[in-house]
Structure formats: C-alpha cells, structure tokens
Design an enzyme around this catalytic site. Structure first.
Site, short mmCIF file in Angstrom:
data_model
loop_
_atom_site.label_atom_id
_atom_site.label_comp_id
_atom_site.label_asym_id
_atom_site.label_seq_id
_atom_site.Cartn_x
_atom_site.Cartn_y
_atom_site.Cartn_z
N PHE A 286 3.30 -1.28 1.73
CA PHE A 286 2.18 -2.22 1.68
C PHE A 286 1.48 -1.99 0.35
O PHE A 286 1.00 -0.88 0.08
CB PHE A 286 1.22 -1.98 2.85
CG PHE A 286 1.86 -2.14 4.19
CD1 PHE A 286 1.80 -3.35 4.86
CD2 PHE A 286 2.53 -1.09 4.78
CE1 PHE A 286 2.41 -3.50 6.11
CE2 PHE A 286 3.13 -1.23 6.03
CZ PHE A 286 3.07 -2.43 6.69
N MET B 291 -2.89 3.98 -3.41
CA MET B 291 -2.35 2.81 -2.81
C MET B 291 -0.99 2.58 -3.47
O MET B 291 -0.95 2.69 -4.63
CB MET B 291 -3.34 1.72 -3.18
CG MET B 291 -3.25 0.46 -2.43
SD MET B 291 -2.84 -1.03 -3.26
CE MET B 291 -1.71 -0.84 -4.47
N PRO B 292 0.07 2.43 -2.94
CA PRO B 292 0.40 1.72 -1.72
C PRO B 292 0.34 2.60 -0.46
O PRO B 292 0.29 3.82 -0.52
CB PRO B 292 1.82 1.24 -1.97
CG PRO B 292 2.40 2.18 -2.96
CD PRO B 292 1.24 2.68 -3.77
N LEU B 293 0.37 1.91 0.68
CA LEU B 293 0.50 2.56 1.97
C LEU B 293 1.97 2.43 2.36
O LEU B 293 2.54 1.34 2.31
CB LEU B 293 -0.39 1.86 3.00
CG LEU B 293 -0.17 2.26 4.46
CD1 LEU B 293 -0.49 3.74 4.67
CD2 LEU B 293 -1.04 1.39 5.37
#
Length: 134
Positions: free
Chosen positions: A72, A1-3
């Site tokens: 994101f 993560m992040p996207l």
C-alpha cells in the site's frame, strides 16, 4: 510508508519470516528510494487450506513456499517502477529458496490524505512529513 502485508503458509521458523520481511524491505528501499526506517510491515501466517493461489491461467504450479505481498503506497509511481519492484522482490526472495512461481505481489495506491502515522493526524496533509516524490 509504504505499508506492506506479507501473507504466507504457516510453518516457517521466526528467522525465515524475518528474512522474508527483510528481503522485501530491501527491495523497496533499493527501488523506491525510501528511508531504511520507513518500514511498516505485517507478516501473517495462514494454515495451508486457508490460502488459495492458483496461476491465473499462466501454466505453473505454486508450492507451500508461496509468499503473497500487498504493498500500500502513495500514487504516482510509473508502470516501469512498479515492474522493477516486482522483479526486485522476486530477486531478493530467490536466495531464501522462494522460486518466482511462489512470489505474488500487488501494489495498491492512494493519496497523501489517506495516511495517519499516529495521534489521529494526517501528517502529509498537515505538512509534518514531506509527500514522497514531491
């Protein structure tokens, strides 16, 4: 993560697309200290007339080399860290022939409860993954 979503104007070779994705990921690894394999990216090409990106009144022109990046990630990063992300991405893209005027980056934050990495489970919430920064 992040996207990370990377949107660009159609016409680059596959190796150029990969280089842009790699450079973006390298900046996030360096600045956010995420693991190398923590990589989730979507690269989308658009026809030139499907991308409108002016200068918000800053007085510069963009070219067809424009790269728009949406990140994101989980909440909690400081303004200074976000600014460092912006600079690092621009610096990583410059050697690829993408000038600073063509680098548009936005960061969207949400909470650990907003992520599922598979199997319909919220791995952070269930304690299967450590919450970044904690």
């Amino acid at each position: 993560m992040p996207l990370v979503r990377i949107d660009l104007i159609r016409g680059r070779r596959p190796d150029e697309l990969r280089a842009i994705a790699d450079a973006t990921h390298r900046a996030l690894v360096d600045v956010l200290n995420i693991p190398e394999r923590d990589r989730f990216q979507i690269v989308t090409e658009h026809d030139a007339d499907h991308v409108i990106a002016l200068d918000a009144g800053l007085g510069f022109d963009r070219s067809d080399r424009l790269v728009m990046i949406q990140i994101f990630t989980q909440e909690g990063r400081t303004t200074e860290v976000k600014q460092h992300v912006f600079r690092a991405i621009a610096e990583q893209l410059e050697p690829l022939g993408i000038g600073g005027e063509d680098v548009f980056v936005s960061i969207f934050e949400n909470g650990s409860q907003d992520w599922s990495f598979g199997f319909g489970r919220a791995q952070y919430t269930e304690g299967l993954l450590p919450v970044p920064g904690r």
